[in-house]
Scaffold this motif. Structure first.
Motif, mmCIF file in Angstrom:
data_model
loop_
_atom_site.group_PDB
_atom_site.id
_atom_site.type_symbol
_atom_site.label_atom_id
_atom_site.label_comp_id
_atom_site.label_asym_id
_atom_site.label_seq_id
_atom_site.Cartn_x
_atom_site.Cartn_y
_atom_site.Cartn_z
ATOM 1 N N LEU A 4 0.829 -1.203 0.000
ATOM 2 C CA LEU A 4 0.000 0.000 0.000
ATOM 3 C C LEU A 4 0.865 1.254 0.000
ATOM 4 C CD1 LEU A 4 -2.887 1.080 0.093
ATOM 5 C CD2 LEU A 4 -2.757 0.999 2.580
ATOM 6 N N LEU A 5 1.952 1.240 0.790
ATOM 7 C CA LEU A 5 2.867 2.383 0.824
ATOM 8 C C LEU A 5 3.509 2.597 -0.546
ATOM 9 C CD1 LEU A 5 4.187 4.564 2.592
ATOM 10 C CD2 LEU A 5 5.992 2.924 3.090
ATOM 11 N N ASP A 6 3.948 1.517 -1.182
ATOM 12 C CA ASP A 6 4.536 1.623 -2.528
ATOM 13 C C ASP A 6 3.540 2.225 -3.516
ATOM 14 O OD1 ASP A 6 6.869 0.525 -1.601
ATOM 15 O OD2 ASP A 6 6.603 -1.427 -2.578
ATOM 16 N N ALA A 7 2.294 1.764 -3.449
ATOM 17 C CA ALA A 7 1.269 2.272 -4.367
ATOM 18 C C ALA A 7 1.007 3.754 -4.135
ATOM 19 C CB ALA A 7 -0.025 1.471 -4.196
ATOM 20 N N LYS A 8 0.972 4.174 -2.873
ATOM 21 C CA LYS A 8 0.742 5.597 -2.564
ATOM 22 C C LYS A 8 1.914 6.454 -3.022
ATOM 23 C CE LYS A 8 -3.250 5.285 -0.529
ATOM 24 N NZ LYS A 8 -4.443 5.976 -0.949
ATOM 25 N N ILE A 9 3.128 5.937 -2.897
ATOM 26 C CA ILE A 9 4.315 6.667 -3.363
ATOM 27 C C ILE A 9 4.252 6.810 -4.887
ATOM 28 C CG2 ILE A 9 6.816 6.574 -3.636
ATOM 29 C CD1 ILE A 9 6.900 5.175 -0.873
ATOM 30 N N GLN A 10 3.944 5.727 -5.576
ATOM 31 C CA GLN A 10 3.854 5.770 -7.042
ATOM 32 C C GLN A 10 2.771 6.744 -7.490
ATOM 33 O OE1 GLN A 10 3.296 1.582 -7.785
ATOM 34 N NE2 GLN A 10 5.336 1.427 -8.682
ATOM 35 N N LEU A 11 1.662 6.752 -6.789
ATOM 36 C CA LEU A 11 0.573 7.669 -7.127
ATOM 37 C C LEU A 11 0.992 9.120 -6.902
ATOM 38 C CD1 LEU A 11 -2.388 7.791 -8.023
ATOM 39 C CD2 LEU A 11 -3.031 7.729 -5.627
ATOM 40 N N PHE A 30 13.016 2.731 -5.882
ATOM 41 C CA PHE A 30 14.320 2.199 -5.481
ATOM 42 C C PHE A 30 15.138 3.205 -4.672
ATOM 43 C CE2 PHE A 30 13.389 -0.359 -9.320
ATOM 44 C CZ PHE A 30 13.377 -1.601 -8.715
ATOM 45 N N PHE A 31 14.858 4.498 -4.844
ATOM 46 C CA PHE A 31 15.653 5.521 -4.179
ATOM 47 C C PHE A 31 14.981 6.103 -2.935
ATOM 48 C CE2 PHE A 31 16.993 5.534 -8.637
ATOM 49 C CZ PHE A 31 18.348 5.338 -8.482
ATOM 50 N N ILE A 32 13.758 5.719 -2.678
ATOM 51 C CA ILE A 32 13.018 6.227 -1.517
ATOM 52 C C ILE A 32 13.322 5.348 -0.305
ATOM 53 C CG2 ILE A 32 10.709 6.621 -0.561
ATOM 54 C CD1 ILE A 32 11.377 8.619 -2.701
ATOM 55 N N LEU A 51 11.577 13.508 -1.924
ATOM 56 C CA LEU A 51 11.422 13.807 -3.351
ATOM 57 C C LEU A 51 12.199 15.052 -3.747
ATOM 58 C CD1 LEU A 51 7.678 13.019 -4.069
ATOM 59 C CD2 LEU A 51 9.687 11.736 -4.782
ATOM 60 N N LYS A 52 12.188 16.057 -2.878
ATOM 61 C CA LYS A 52 12.931 17.289 -3.171
ATOM 62 C C LYS A 52 14.424 16.981 -3.293
ATOM 63 C CE LYS A 52 13.559 21.990 -1.555
ATOM 64 N NZ LYS A 52 13.266 22.970 -0.519
ATOM 65 N N SER A 53 14.928 16.192 -2.367
ATOM 66 C CA SER A 53 16.335 15.804 -2.399
ATOM 67 C C SER A 53 16.637 14.962 -3.641
ATOM 68 C CB SER A 53 16.671 15.020 -1.138
ATOM 69 O OG SER A 53 17.959 14.474 -1.219
ATOM 70 N N LYS A 106 19.151 13.393 -8.488
ATOM 71 C CA LYS A 106 18.905 12.521 -9.634
ATOM 72 C C LYS A 106 17.794 13.098 -10.515
ATOM 73 C CE LYS A 106 20.439 8.428 -7.179
ATOM 74 N NZ LYS A 106 21.789 8.834 -7.289
ATOM 75 N N PRO A 107 18.041 14.227 -11.163
ATOM 76 C CA PRO A 107 16.997 14.895 -11.946
ATOM 77 C C PRO A 107 16.525 14.080 -13.153
ATOM 78 C CG PRO A 107 19.108 15.954 -12.308
ATOM 79 C CD PRO A 107 19.305 14.947 -11.219
ATOM 80 N N TYR A 108 17.321 13.129 -13.607
ATOM 81 C CA TYR A 108 16.929 12.332 -14.771
ATOM 82 C C TYR A 108 15.721 11.436 -14.483
ATOM 83 C CZ TYR A 108 19.584 8.736 -12.303
ATOM 84 O OH TYR A 108 20.049 7.863 -11.358
ATOM 85 N N LEU A 109 15.365 11.263 -13.217
ATOM 86 C CA LEU A 109 14.204 10.446 -12.864
ATOM 87 C C LEU A 109 12.885 11.179 -13.093
ATOM 88 C CD1 LEU A 109 15.457 8.839 -9.539
ATOM 89 C CD2 LEU A 109 15.158 7.705 -11.734
ATOM 90 N N PHE A 110 12.971 12.491 -13.283
ATOM 91 C CA PHE A 110 11.772 13.311 -13.365
ATOM 92 C C PHE A 110 11.639 13.952 -14.737
ATOM 93 C CE2 PHE A 110 13.063 13.002 -9.002
ATOM 94 C CZ PHE A 110 11.885 12.702 -8.348
ATOM 95 N N ASN A 111 10.401 14.289 -15.101
ATOM 96 C CA ASN A 111 10.119 14.966 -16.367
ATOM 97 C C ASN A 111 10.788 16.326 -16.383
ATOM 98 O OD1 ASN A 111 8.390 12.882 -17.131
ATOM 99 N ND2 ASN A 111 6.634 13.884 -16.194
ATOM 100 N N ALA A 112 11.195 16.763 -17.554
ATOM 101 C CA ALA A 112 11.814 18.082 -17.684
ATOM 102 C C ALA A 112 10.825 19.176 -17.328
ATOM 103 C CB ALA A 112 12.340 18.283 -19.097
ATOM 104 N N SER A 113 9.540 19.007 -17.666
ATOM 105 C CA SER A 113 8.548 20.035 -17.365
ATOM 106 C C SER A 113 8.361 20.185 -15.860
ATOM 107 C CB SER A 113 7.213 19.713 -18.028
ATOM 108 O OG SER A 113 6.705 18.485 -17.549
ATOM 109 N N ALA A 114 8.453 19.098 -15.113
ATOM 110 C CA ALA A 114 8.308 19.172 -13.659
ATOM 111 C C ALA A 114 9.481 19.916 -13.053
ATOM 112 C CB ALA A 114 8.203 17.777 -13.060
ATOM 113 N N GLN A 115 10.683 19.744 -13.607
ATOM 114 C CA GLN A 115 11.853 20.438 -13.088
ATOM 115 C C GLN A 115 11.787 21.917 -13.409
ATOM 116 O OE1 GLN A 115 15.147 18.391 -14.825
ATOM 117 N NE2 GLN A 115 14.670 16.469 -13.794
#
Length: 130
Positions: free
Chosen positions: A16-23, A37-39, A59-61, A66-75
């Motif tokens: 459940l925790l994994d699913a909430k993190i993914q969401l 894997f990094f949380i 997530l902020k850290s 590791k900015p490559y894990l996130f969309n460019a628009s989000a950054q």
């Protein structure tokens, strides 16, 4: 039996925790599974409202390291460009796309224009003759 029940509850809570993190990261992440894997889940708790307490700091850290894990628009949304917005304002009276063919009103029908012209000319002749 109690040990087995506790084992299943623990497994359910982890899933459940994994699913909430993914969401929570789905809209900003390139792949939400990669972020799992990094949380560090030790410091996270599920709140009554379904949110994950302590996730924001991680997530902020993670976005910084590791900015490559996130969309460019989000950054880009989180880090404003230096010097602010460099796009100049449009001139007064500017309508975007006004010169594009699809944005203008429909071209008048040539036959309708010709009829209107004939009526206008013949209408003037009738008035002059009277």
């Amino acid at each position: 039996m109690k040990d087995e029940n506790a084992k299943w509850e623990s497994k359910y809570a982890g899933t459940l925790l994994d699913a909430k993190i993914q969401l929570a990261v789905a809209k900003d992440a390139n792949d939400a599974n990669d972020i799992l894997f990094f949380i560090k889940k030790d410091g996270l708790k599920l709140a009554e409202d379904g949110s994950v307490e302590g996730l924001g700091d991680q997530l902020k850290s993670l976005k910084e390291t590791k900015p490559y894990l996130f969309n460019a628009s989000a950054q880009q949304q989180e880090t404003p460009s230096p010097g602010g917005d460099q796009t100049p304002p449009p001139p007064a009276g500017f309508t975007p796309g006004a010169q594009q063919r699809g944005n203008n009103p429909k071209d008048p029908d040539p036959a309708a224009l010709a009829l209107a012209d004939i009526e206008r000319r013949h209408g003037k002749q009738k008035e002059e003759s009277q």
